[in-house]
Design a protein around this motif. Sequence first.
Motif, PDB file in Angstrom:
ATOM      1  N   SER A 168       0.784   3.027  -3.508  1.00 39.54           N
ATOM      2  CA  SER A 168      -0.367   3.387  -3.995  1.00 39.54           C
ATOM      3  C   SER A 168      -0.782   4.961  -2.996  1.00 39.54           C
ATOM      4  O   SER A 168      -1.333   5.801  -3.469  1.00 39.54           O
TER       5      SER A 168
ATOM      6  N   SER B 290      -1.122   8.285  -4.765  1.00 38.80           N
ATOM      7  CA  SER B 290      -2.224   9.153  -4.657  1.00 38.80           C
ATOM      8  C   SER B 290      -1.807  10.375  -4.230  1.00 38.80           C
ATOM      9  O   SER B 290      -2.466  11.441  -4.674  1.00 38.80           O
TER      10      SER B 290
ATOM     11  N   SER C  84       0.900  -1.356  -0.043  1.00 36.72           N
ATOM     12  CA  SER C  84      -0.072   0.001   0.075  1.00 36.72           C
ATOM     13  C   SER C  84       0.707   1.271  -0.103  1.00 36.72           C
ATOM     14  O   SER C  84       0.261   2.517  -0.213  1.00 36.72           O
TER      15      SER C  84
END
Length: 204
Positions: free
Chosen positions: A150, A154, A147
């Motif tokens: 990401s 983002s 994660s």
Amino acid sequence: MAGSVPPPVSATLPTQSPITATPAARAFFGRLYDGVRSGLSQRRPWLELVDRNQLAKPDSLAEATARVRKNWTYFRVNYLILLSTVLTISLVSHPVSLFVLILLLSGWLFLYLFRSEPLVLFNRTFSDREVLGIMILLTIIVVFLTSVGSLIISALMFGLAIVCAHAAFRVPEDLFLDEQESAGGFLSFLGGVPNPASVVAARV
């Protein structure tokens, strides 16, 4: 002789040599510091960036694109600081991801840049190429298969959206761009920062 006290035995504890930076690491951080300092010196006044009197809706997509290009050339250092701030806030709000990135960065620093002797694990000596390959593999796993990647993507996309929105609505007519800055490119102020490939070549 009975009752005599044996002479004291001086125990010498093994001393660990302090971690020192290798010549490649010193060169890397020295040039990195000079590049960042040179880049920050090109920062524009923040009041000029947030001047509300210079905000206006673009009439067309072509005009918005031209504004983005001109404003990025002029405010590129301020925009990169803004992107870094958004990324930092995003990481701080996710302590687990921040901790994983700190571990990864520590691995690069202490296993590659600051290591002056061969790495020995489980009675096996690893060469610099093997350590580099392991660190690259770990970086790919952390960035692309967890994660953390990401989260970083983002945050960067959100920061880019803010930058593009501001640059599209900021009227650049009051900005004075000399020829050198106009031809500088997106990351020209980072010219003093060393290429990581040069540090890799220096170690390998």
